[in-house]
Design a protein around this motif. Structure first.
Motif, PDB file in Angstrom:
ATOM      1  N   PRO A  41       0.812  -1.237   0.000  1.00  0.00           N
ATOM      2  CA  PRO A  41       0.000   0.000   0.000  1.00  0.00           C
ATOM      3  C   PRO A  41       0.831   1.266   0.000  1.00  0.00           C
ATOM      4  CG  PRO A  41      -0.058  -1.054   2.161  1.00  0.00           C
ATOM      5  CD  PRO A  41       0.632  -2.018   1.237  1.00  0.00           C
TER       6      PRO A  41
ATOM      7  N   LYS B 163       2.252   1.032  -3.886  1.00  0.00           N
ATOM      8  CA  LYS B 163       1.227   0.645  -4.867  1.00  0.00           C
ATOM      9  C   LYS B 163       1.758  -0.354  -5.886  1.00  0.00           C
ATOM     10  CE  LYS B 163      -1.535   3.677  -3.004  1.00  0.00           C
ATOM     11  NZ  LYS B 163      -2.646   3.258  -2.123  1.00  0.00           N
TER      12      LYS B 163
ATOM     13  N   HIS C 160      -2.137  -3.649 -10.702  1.00  0.00           N
ATOM     14  CA  HIS C 160      -0.884  -3.221 -10.095  1.00  0.00           C
ATOM     15  C   HIS C 160      -0.393  -1.979 -10.831  1.00  0.00           C
ATOM     16  CE1 HIS C 160      -0.279  -7.638  -8.852  1.00  0.00           C
ATOM     17  NE2 HIS C 160      -0.638  -6.938  -7.790  1.00  0.00           N
ATOM     18  N   GLU C 161       0.340  -1.160 -10.108  1.00  0.00           N
ATOM     19  CA  GLU C 161       0.998  -0.022 -10.737  1.00  0.00           C
ATOM     20  C   GLU C 161       2.123  -0.520 -11.625  1.00  0.00           C
ATOM     21  OE1 GLU C 161       0.381   3.146 -10.675  1.00  0.00           O
ATOM     22  OE2 GLU C 161      -1.293   3.149  -9.258  1.00  0.00           O
TER      23      GLU C 161
ATOM     24  N   SER D 255      -5.006  -6.906  -4.206  1.00  0.00           N
ATOM     25  CA  SER D 255      -5.083  -6.078  -5.404  1.00  0.00           C
ATOM     26  C   SER D 255      -6.542  -5.932  -5.824  1.00  0.00           C
ATOM     27  CB  SER D 255      -4.276  -6.712  -6.538  1.00  0.00           C
ATOM     28  OG  SER D 255      -2.918  -6.828  -6.167  1.00  0.00           O
TER      29      SER D 255
END
Length: 360
Positions: free
Chosen positions: A124, A127, A243-244, A172
């Motif tokens: 978190p 990210k 996901h980033e 996620s």
């Protein structure tokens, strides 16, 4: 003189047999199965029982070919039906495999569970997902033990639940598109707000239909189907795990974002002092080259290309991190560094390793 090869006549080699054993009422019962089929049948992949069992016969010892007695079967299972007893043993029994084979199987399943956890979770703070090696290390810290009788996905969800109690890790989110009639759209928005969903887009899809793309926690996925049945709509999963992507760039942040950010003291110290130390080292080296008229007497270290003092100082030099670092560089056919350059390179290496293997 010819020599004949003597072989046992009635012996059978168990080359492709997997034994499933069940102990009940102090008696041992075994069945003979095909390898790699027992786990497939337990996970629901294999449905044909004839592809799993080599024979629907219950043994007390498969390797010796000793059949189980009828009175023992009735005492343990209250029936003498071989097919029914084989199903019970196949479902509740323990698969007998070699020690190394079991260890390899558990290791592969441990890796599969860690991979599923990595795909379904993220950090978190950044990210971004954790690495597979970090997930495995966290699983060992919570003393997770693999159960070969359960699927990897089920155990991965249990691992995520346990990791969330001790470490900063989250599931996620899923990205879902909802399409509902215009009159039911306010009810959909109220439900999404109660789920703390993040709405990405809200479009008019025509024919008095509204389409919403949102991101929500996967725990609400089971409630989507009843919700759409109630609102007379439909939903489509666009992505199961978000996901980033890409690397973090400083240009993405404003100056105000860094006002209240506290960096680790060690990282700030090393990053700020690395460049000045390197420039000072280069200046000292240039000065020593220009004014190299002074000659030092003493022993010379060929590895570091420097003149050391007496024998005691020479031995201390060989124990120093400077000399050890230059020995490593020499094995790689790299030129030696001065003591200041060496300290800077070691400090920068420690900083990079701390960033790669940071802890919680």
């Amino acid at each position: 003189m010819s020599r004949s090869l003597v072989q046992p006549i009635g012996q059978k080699r168990l080359t492709n047999v997997a034994v499933v054993r069940l102990k009940r009422h102090g008696l041992r019962f075994e069945i003979a199965c095909y390898k790699n089929k027992v786990l497939s049948w337990r996970s629901g992949v294999e449905k044909d029982l004839d592809e799993v069992l080599q024979s629907q016969i219950v043994y007390s010892n498969v390797s010796k070919g000793v059949l189980a007695k009828t009175k023992d079967l009735k005492a343990a299972f209250d029936t003498d039906d071989q097919a029914e007893i084989c199903l019970k043993i196949l479902k509740e029994g323990e698969l007998q495999i070699a020690g190394k084979e079991r260890e390899a199987q558990l290791s592969n399943q441990f890796r599969d569970i860690a991979t599923i956890v990595m795909q379904k979770t993220f950090n978190p703070e950044t990210k971004r997902p954790y690495t597979i090696s970090m997930i495995e290390r966290l699983m060992r810290e919570i003393h997770f033990a693999v159960d070969p009788n359960h699927s990897s996905k089920k155990q991965a969800l249990e691992v995520i639940h346990e990791l969330q109690k001790q470490f900063p890790i989250k599931r996620s989110p899923m990205r879902i598109r909802y399409t509902v009639p215009e009159q039911n759209f306010p009810s959909l928005l109220d439900k999404l707000n109660s789920w703390s969903a993040s709405i990405i887009s809200n479009d008019q899809s025509g024919n008095q239909q509204r389409s919403v793309i949102c991101e929500l926690d996967p725990s609400f996925y089971r409630d989507c189907n009843p919700l759409m049945s109630e609102l007379q709509g439909k939903f489509e999963v666009l992505s199961f795990c978000l996901h980033e992507e890409g690397d973090t760039n400083v240009d993405q942040y404003d100056d105000d974002d860094f006002e209240n950010v506290e960096l680790p003291p060690r990282h700030v110290k090393e990053s700020e002092s690395a460049i000045p130390q390197l420039s000072e080292a280069l200046q000292k080296q240039a000065i020593s080259v220009d004014g190299g008229n002074t000659v030092k007497e003493g022993k010379r270290c060929s590895t570091c290309n420097v003149v050391v003092g007496d024998a005691i100082q020479f031995r201390e030099h060989h124990k120093s991190e400077w000399h050890k670092h230059n020995v490593k560089r020499k094995t790689k056919n790299l030129p030696p560094l001065t003591e200041e350059e060496c300290m800077v390179e070691i400090a920068m290496g420690d900083s990079e390793s701390d960033l790669k293997e940071y802890s919680f």
